[in-house]
Design a protein around this motif. Structure first.
Motif, PDB file in Angstrom:
ATOM      1  N   ASN A 136       0.869  -1.178   0.000  1.00 58.08           N
ATOM      2  CA  ASN A 136       0.000   0.000   0.000  1.00 58.08           C
ATOM      3  C   ASN A 136       0.908   1.231   0.000  1.00 58.08           C
ATOM      4  N   PRO A 137       1.433   1.591  -1.167  1.00 56.65           N
ATOM      5  CA  PRO A 137       2.434   2.651  -1.223  1.00 56.65           C
ATOM      6  C   PRO A 137       1.880   4.009  -0.801  1.00 56.65           C
ATOM      7  N   PRO A 138       2.734   4.857  -0.219  1.00 57.36           N
ATOM      8  CA  PRO A 138       2.316   6.191   0.167  1.00 57.36           C
ATOM      9  C   PRO A 138       2.032   7.052  -1.061  1.00 57.36           C
ATOM     10  N   ALA A 139       1.328   8.128  -0.839  1.00 57.27           N
ATOM     11  CA  ALA A 139       0.895   9.017  -1.930  1.00 57.27           C
ATOM     12  C   ALA A 139       2.045   9.463  -2.822  1.00 57.27           C
ATOM     13  N   GLU A 140       3.205   9.708  -2.235  1.00 57.57           N
ATOM     14  CA  GLU A 140       4.331  10.197  -3.036  1.00 57.57           C
ATOM     15  C   GLU A 140       4.920   9.126  -3.953  1.00 57.57           C
ATOM     16  N   GLU A 141       4.532   7.877  -3.778  1.00 60.83           N
ATOM     17  CA  GLU A 141       5.010   6.792  -4.630  1.00 60.83           C
ATOM     18  C   GLU A 141       3.993   6.354  -5.688  1.00 60.83           C
ATOM     19  N   VAL A 142       2.778   6.846  -5.607  1.00 59.73           N
ATOM     20  CA  VAL A 142       1.695   6.381  -6.486  1.00 59.73           C
ATOM     21  C   VAL A 142       2.034   6.549  -7.964  1.00 59.73           C
ATOM     22  N   GLU A 143       2.575   7.680  -8.335  1.00 59.38           N
ATOM     23  CA  GLU A 143       2.891   7.918  -9.748  1.00 59.38           C
ATOM     24  C   GLU A 143       3.957   6.934 -10.238  1.00 59.38           C
ATOM     25  N   ARG A 144       4.999   6.720  -9.442  1.00 60.11           N
ATOM     26  CA  ARG A 144       6.062   5.783  -9.829  1.00 60.11           C
ATOM     27  C   ARG A 144       5.540   4.349  -9.884  1.00 60.11           C
ATOM     28  N   VAL A 145       4.697   3.974  -8.930  1.00 57.09           N
ATOM     29  CA  VAL A 145       4.131   2.624  -8.929  1.00 57.09           C
ATOM     30  C   VAL A 145       3.255   2.420 -10.161  1.00 57.09           C
ATOM     31  N   SER A 146       2.457   3.403 -10.493  1.00 58.65           N
ATOM     32  CA  SER A 146       1.607   3.313 -11.691  1.00 58.65           C
ATOM     33  C   SER A 146       2.463   3.154 -12.944  1.00 58.65           C
ATOM     34  N   GLN A 147       3.563   3.897 -13.012  1.00 56.99           N
ATOM     35  CA  GLN A 147       4.470   3.781 -14.156  1.00 56.99           C
ATOM     36  C   GLN A 147       5.117   2.391 -14.182  1.00 56.99           C
ATOM     37  N   ALA A 148       5.500   1.877 -13.020  1.00 55.42           N
ATOM     38  CA  ALA A 148       6.111   0.548 -12.951  1.00 55.42           C
ATOM     39  C   ALA A 148       5.141  -0.525 -13.415  1.00 55.42           C
ATOM     40  N   VAL A 149       3.898  -0.432 -12.986  1.00 52.85           N
ATOM     41  CA  VAL A 149       2.877  -1.405 -13.391  1.00 52.85           C
ATOM     42  C   VAL A 149       2.676  -1.352 -14.906  1.00 52.85           C
ATOM     43  N   ALA A 150       2.588  -0.153 -15.447  1.00 59.26           N
ATOM     44  CA  ALA A 150       2.386   0.008 -16.890  1.00 59.26           C
ATOM     45  C   ALA A 150       3.599  -0.455 -17.697  1.00 59.26           C
ATOM     46  N   SER A 151       4.780  -0.415 -17.094  1.00 63.78           N
ATOM     47  CA  SER A 151       6.013  -0.772 -17.796  1.00 63.78           C
ATOM     48  C   SER A 151       6.385  -2.238 -17.680  1.00 63.78           C
ATOM     49  N   CYS A 152       5.697  -2.996 -16.863  1.00 70.70           N
ATOM     50  CA  CYS A 152       6.034  -4.403 -16.666  1.00 70.70           C
ATOM     51  C   CYS A 152       5.876  -5.164 -17.994  1.00 70.70           C
ATOM     52  N   PRO A 153       6.962  -5.743 -18.512  1.00 75.29           N
ATOM     53  CA  PRO A 153       6.876  -6.408 -19.808  1.00 75.29           C
ATOM     54  C   PRO A 153       6.011  -7.672 -19.803  1.00 75.29           C
ATOM     55  N   LYS A 154       5.750  -8.240 -18.658  1.00 75.86           N
ATOM     56  CA  LYS A 154       4.944  -9.450 -18.564  1.00 75.86           C
ATOM     57  C   LYS A 154       3.556  -9.185 -17.989  1.00 75.86           C
ATOM     58  N   ASN A 155       3.222  -7.925 -17.741  1.00 77.83           N
ATOM     59  CA  ASN A 155       1.937  -7.545 -17.139  1.00 77.83           C
ATOM     60  C   ASN A 155       1.660  -8.344 -15.862  1.00 77.83           C
ATOM     61  N   ALA A 156       2.680  -8.487 -15.046  1.00 76.22           N
ATOM     62  CA  ALA A 156       2.592  -9.286 -13.832  1.00 76.22           C
ATOM     63  C   ALA A 156       2.162  -8.481 -12.600  1.00 76.22           C
ATOM     64  N   LEU A 157       2.115  -7.158 -12.733  1.00 77.70           N
ATOM     65  CA  LEU A 157       1.758  -6.306 -11.594  1.00 77.70           C
ATOM     66  C   LEU A 157       0.330  -5.815 -11.722  1.00 77.70           C
ATOM     67  N   LEU A 158      -0.344  -5.753 -10.581  1.00 74.96           N
ATOM     68  CA  LEU A 158      -1.739  -5.312 -10.540  1.00 74.96           C
ATOM     69  C   LEU A 158      -1.916  -4.213  -9.499  1.00 74.96           C
TER      70      LEU A 158
END
Length: 63
Positions: free
Chosen positions: A38-60
């Motif tokens: 449950n990432p803090p607000a300041e990490e939300v943008e980076r987490v969203s980018q990481a999820v979108a960048s996952c080459p195997k679509n393994a993150l939700l």
């Protein structure tokens, strides 16, 4: 927001770790570990980018 990983898809290629190292890391067995499911607000943008960048679509993201 809650982030999770589908271990059957994850190849631990570290794309997410490079984008959001405060949330993701590889453990000693080279498996993805979510440090902050449950990432803090300041990490939300980076987490969203990481999820979108996952080459195997393994993150939700669940809101």
């Amino acid at each position: 927001m809650e982030v999770s990983v589908d271990r059957s898809l994850c190849e631990a290629n570290e794309v997410c770790v490079a984008i959001a190292p405060a949330v993701f890391e590889l453990d000693e067995d080279e498996e993805l570990r979510i440090i902050q499911p449950n990432p803090p607000a300041e990490e939300v943008e980076r987490v969203s980018q990481a999820v979108a960048s996952c080459p195997k679509n393994a993150l939700l993201i669940r809101e």
